[in-house]
Design a protein around this motif. Structure first.
Motif, PDB file in Angstrom:
ATOM      1  N   THR A  53      40.960  22.032  35.119  1.00  0.00           N
ATOM      2  CA  THR A  53      41.099  22.325  36.542  1.00  0.00           C
ATOM      3  C   THR A  53      42.515  21.979  36.984  1.00  0.00           C
ATOM      4  O   THR A  53      43.063  20.945  36.584  1.00  0.00           O
ATOM      5  CB  THR A  53      40.065  21.545  37.383  1.00  0.00           C
ATOM      6  OG1 THR A  53      40.198  21.907  38.758  1.00  0.00           O
ATOM      7  CG2 THR A  53      40.259  20.041  37.254  1.00  0.00           C
ATOM      8  N   SER A 107      41.868  25.959  40.595  1.00  0.00           N
ATOM      9  CA  SER A 107      41.515  26.893  39.516  1.00  0.00           C
ATOM     10  C   SER A 107      40.767  26.174  38.398  1.00  0.00           C
ATOM     11  O   SER A 107      41.354  25.798  37.380  1.00  0.00           O
ATOM     12  CB  SER A 107      42.771  27.565  38.957  1.00  0.00           C
ATOM     13  OG  SER A 107      43.469  28.270  39.950  1.00  0.00           O
ATOM     14  N   SER A 136      38.245  26.093  35.147  1.00  0.00           N
ATOM     15  CA  SER A 136      37.860  27.052  34.114  1.00  0.00           C
ATOM     16  C   SER A 136      37.145  26.327  32.987  1.00  0.00           C
ATOM     17  O   SER A 136      37.350  25.126  32.760  1.00  0.00           O
ATOM     18  CB  SER A 136      39.081  27.790  33.565  1.00  0.00           C
ATOM     19  OG  SER A 136      39.929  26.914  32.856  1.00  0.00           O
ATOM     20  N   THR A 183      36.607  31.589  34.703  1.00  0.00           N
ATOM     21  CA  THR A 183      37.482  30.954  35.701  1.00  0.00           C
ATOM     22  C   THR A 183      37.013  31.292  37.106  1.00  0.00           C
ATOM     23  O   THR A 183      36.686  32.452  37.409  1.00  0.00           O
ATOM     24  CB  THR A 183      38.941  31.418  35.535  1.00  0.00           C
ATOM     25  OG1 THR A 183      39.385  31.127  34.211  1.00  0.00           O
ATOM     26  CG2 THR A 183      39.849  30.710  36.528  1.00  0.00           C
ATOM     27  N   SER A 232      38.715  30.746  40.842  1.00  0.00           N
ATOM     28  CA  SER A 232      39.934  30.277  41.501  1.00  0.00           C
ATOM     29  C   SER A 232      39.904  30.627  42.978  1.00  0.00           C
ATOM     30  O   SER A 232      39.336  31.651  43.391  1.00  0.00           O
ATOM     31  CB  SER A 232      41.181  30.891  40.843  1.00  0.00           C
ATOM     32  OG  SER A 232      41.177  32.293  40.969  1.00  0.00           O
TER      33      SER A 232
END
Length: 763
Positions: free
Chosen positions: A317, A350, A352, A374, A376
């Motif tokens: 992250t 973001s 993931s 992901t 975001s």
């Protein structure tokens, strides 16, 4: 009679086996407790060698002998001191774990050559002990390696290949630049490098390839802490990495914060907007303070139940908060003098999840699977406020919330027909769904993409020549509100490497890669930025066609390396930023397709090292650019250079890095790379601590500088940005590493071994 002879021989062999002595053990590095494979183990009787073996990949050895007398076991390895162990007479011995200390010769320095070779289109380097000792970080190690086209920037802590970001693998697992910066030089066993992006990653927009293999570790853990800060400006970077290895599992935690708060940032510009019936000239002087706080956190789990099976799960992250302002006074030939201010705020989150699986079925067949998801979000706020001389105020606002979901899937299969022939193929898919909400107008476009990439690659060794051919198909579907575009394009790479002799080799390559417009560049949503300027995407953009050729002869002789890289690139329908007049004193900025562009360059790389602790790495380049539109043509020739020199003496290393930036041409735009230099002193009092001090942007009164200018007939301009906060910056750094394997090992050794303060140990 025959049966009797066989029986007697069997009995004699059995008796001999029963009376044979066995000496066994395992060998590790004293520095970090990693296994040492390939170490020479010699059993000596006086000055005569009785038998010798090499340690296997697990650092283990076993020797059998009929000699019952007192013997000596000598263990040696390049880069380490030889260790001798006395074996008492008539005894089987399990020596347990034997530790080799790093080589120390005259003046407390052992000079060992870099182990470097070229195989299958890649340069393979085993970093030398001297380079590792002279490197305070993994990035400073890369500064010292003879890798043409690669630039390691110690100020920004970035690595680039031919100006772009390379694909990075660590132990075969896709990794990031932050992962690379978290490595310690002593942990790196091998580096594979290529300026050519492999076919598998050709669709990702990267330049070059790095595959880093780490030394094998025993059960235990490792902690690495690194930080730096400037004394005269708000500049802080950090790195925390902790890992624990137990059996087939390894857990790793990494955290990389970075903070800046710069107030002395200045922009000076002169530009004109020229239309058929209108012209305005602007001169502006700005102060643009900015600050940001970047946090990158990753949690990683690796599971390797067998040598041929690996599962890796990584949660990452990144959180970024950024604020920038501009305070300007504008001299306007049409509206008169006025003040304007700009405030921009940006928040990014973001997270993931990356799942990776690799299975080597046997020596010839391997399968890799990766899935990355992901989520975001980006909140962007920008306001431009103009206070005119007549008392009126006008503002231009862009407030937008962006949300994106994406899933990347990939499968890759490799088959080795023989040691000379290999075939790999794979499929990648990226699907995404994005929503941009423009708060001032309630406009909410939905953007979707479905990107498919299928590829195959064949590699063949023909005598001393290695050839690889790769081709792939990119199938790209995107939808942006009412606009739909479908693209089907080919990607092709041909690469050859000729190892002429131990001193000479020659590499050549050809690449064809189309540049497909991005979602953002196709977005049709005009936004006004200034009293004269509107910006918009271009849904009619065409695909650019890129052709690139490279030829690189290289020469190596002991401590000297040299290479000359020649390159040529041509692009048809290349994308550039353009300005056009709309009428009524308004101008439009957007991307367009121009006719073509080309550039040619030559880059000379020279390296020498291990001369009484001294080493140098120099890169010199010259480039020529040409861009052409419907009724214009521009040319530019540029020179650039960067070099690194260092000297290591015991625990001290002095180094100097400098980049002489070159210019580049893109359509009507001319820019210049970032300047930089750094004089550093590093001190390693022991294997745990490293202290450093650096003087950056030496004698640069303006600090970091970014000049640019434009040749557009509609919008000619000159702009200069410089960050004075960076001028003559003094940065202090400290790092600490602790290896739990080493701690446990020290305890075991004190219990099991007696040490007479020499390399001769008696069991």
């Amino acid at each position: 009679m025959t049966r009797l002879t066989i029986l007697i021989a069997t009995i004699l062999f059995s008796i001999n086996s029963l009376t044979a002595r066995t000496i066994k053990g395992e060998v590790r590095s004293d520095n970090d407790s990693t296994l040492v494979a390939g170490a020479t183990c010699r059993l000596m009787s006086g000055t005569q060698m009785i038998k010798g073996v090499a340690t296997d990949e697990n650092g283990a050895f076993e020797i059998q002998t009929d000699n019952k007398s007192k013997l000596k076991l000598a263990i040696s390895m390049v880069g380490f001191n030889t260790t001798e162990i006395v074996i008492e007479s008539d005894k089987n011995v399990n020596a347990g774990t034997i530790y080799l200390s790093e080589g120390i010769a005259l003046d407390e320095l052992q000079v060992t050559a870099n182990r470097m070779t070229d195989a299958k289109g890649r340069t393979i380097i085993f970093p030398s002990g001297s380079d590792v000792r002279a490197s305070a970080s993994s990035l400073s190690l890369f500064q010292k390696l003879p890798l043409d086209g690669l630039e390691a920037n110690p100020i920004n802590r970035t690595i680039s290949v031919d100006g772009g970001s390379p694909v990075i693998l660590i132990n075969g697992v896709p990794s990031t630049e932050s992962d690379l910066n978290a490595l310690q030089p002593k942990d790196i066993a091998k580096i594979e490098y290529s300026r050519i992006t492999p076919a598998r990653y050709a669709d990702k927009g990267n330049n070059g390839f790095l595959n880093i293999t780490l030394k094998k570790r025993n059960d235990g853990g490792q902690v690495y802490l690194w930080g730096r800060s400037a004394l005269n400006t708000a500049f802080v970077d950090g790195n925390v990495r902790a890992s624990y290895h137990q059996g087939p599992s390894q857990f790793t935690l990494s955290y990389n914060p970075s903070w800046r708060n710069y107030q002395d940032v200045f922009d000076n510009s002169r530009e004109s907007y020229i239309g058929d019936d209108f012209r305005v000239d602007l001169e502006e002087k700005d102060r643009n303070p900015f600050n940001y706080f970047y946090n990158n956190l990753s949690l990683k789990y690796d599971y390797m139940p067998t040598a041929g099976t690996l599962f890796s799960a990584t949660f990452r992250t990144s959180v970024l908060t950024r604020k920038s302002q501009a305070f300007a006074t504008t001299i306007d030939s049409y509206l008169g003098d006025y003040d304007n201010s700009n405030l921009t705020r940006n928040k990014d989150l973001s997270p993931s999840l990356d799942l990776f699986f690799k299975r080597d079925f046997n020596e010839r067949n391997s399968l890799e699977v990766q899935v990355v998801g992901t989520l975001s979000r980006n909140d962007y706020r920008r306001s431009n406020i103009y206070d005119f001389g007549d008392g009126t105020t006008t503002d231009y606002v862009m407030d937008v919330n962006s949300r994106r979901r994406s899933l990347i899937s990939e499968v890759s299969y490799t088959h080795q027909f023989s040691g000379k022939t290999s075939l790999s193929a794979g499929y990648q898919n990226t699907i995404s769904h994005s929503t941009n909400t423009y708060l001032t107008t309630d406009y909410e476009p939905v953007l979707t993409e479905n990107n498919n990439y299928i590829y195959a690659r064949l590699g063949q060794q023909i005598g001393r020549v290695y050839v690889s051919v790769a081709t792939g198909a990119k199938l790209y579907w995107i939808k942006n509100d009412l606009n739909k575009r479908h693209f089907i394009r080919n990607l092709t790479t041909v690469q050859a490497q000729w190892n002429i002799s131990q001193k000479w080799n020659l590499r050549a390559s050809f690449q064809y890669s189309p540049s497909i417009p991005s979602l953002s560049s196709l977005t049709d949503y005009p936004q006004q930025q200034t009293p004269y300027l509107v910006s918009n995407g271009n849904p009619d953009l065409k695909v650019s066609q890129n052709f690139r050729y490279q030829l690189t002869p290289a020469f190596r002789l002991r401590k000297f390396n040299a290479s000359l890289s020649l390159s040529y690139r041509q692009t048809g329908d290349f994308v550039m930023s353009d300005m056009m007049y709309l009428g009524d004193r308004m101008f439009l900025s957007q991307s367009i397709n121009a006719r073509r562009s080309w550039d040619a360059g030559a880059n000379l790389n020279l390296r020498v090292n291990d001369i009484a602790g001294f080493g140098a790495n120099v890169s010199l380049g010259v480039s020529h650019y040409e861009t052409m539109g419907a009724d214009w043509c521009h040319h530019l020739t540029s020179f650039d250079a960067n070099f690194s020199v260092w000297w290591n003496k015991g625990p001290f290393t002095v180094s100097y890095w400098r980049k002489i930036p070159g210019k580049y041409l893109n359509g009507n735009y001319v820019g210049k790379d970032e300047n930089g230099d750094s004089l550093s002193l590093d001190y390693k009092p022991d294997k745990h601590w490293t202290f450093g001090a650096s003087w950056m942007y030496m004698f640069e009164s303006k600090g970091t500088q970014y000049p640019s200018w434009g040749y557009s007939a509609v919008n000619p301009y000159f702009k200069e940005r410089y960050i004075k906060n960076n001028a003559n910056m003094v940065v202090l750094s400290v790092s600490y590493s602790a290896d739990f394997g080493s701690i446990f090992r020290s305890s075991r050794r004190s219990l099991n071994n007696s040490d007479n303060e020499s390399s001769l140990l008696k069991l």
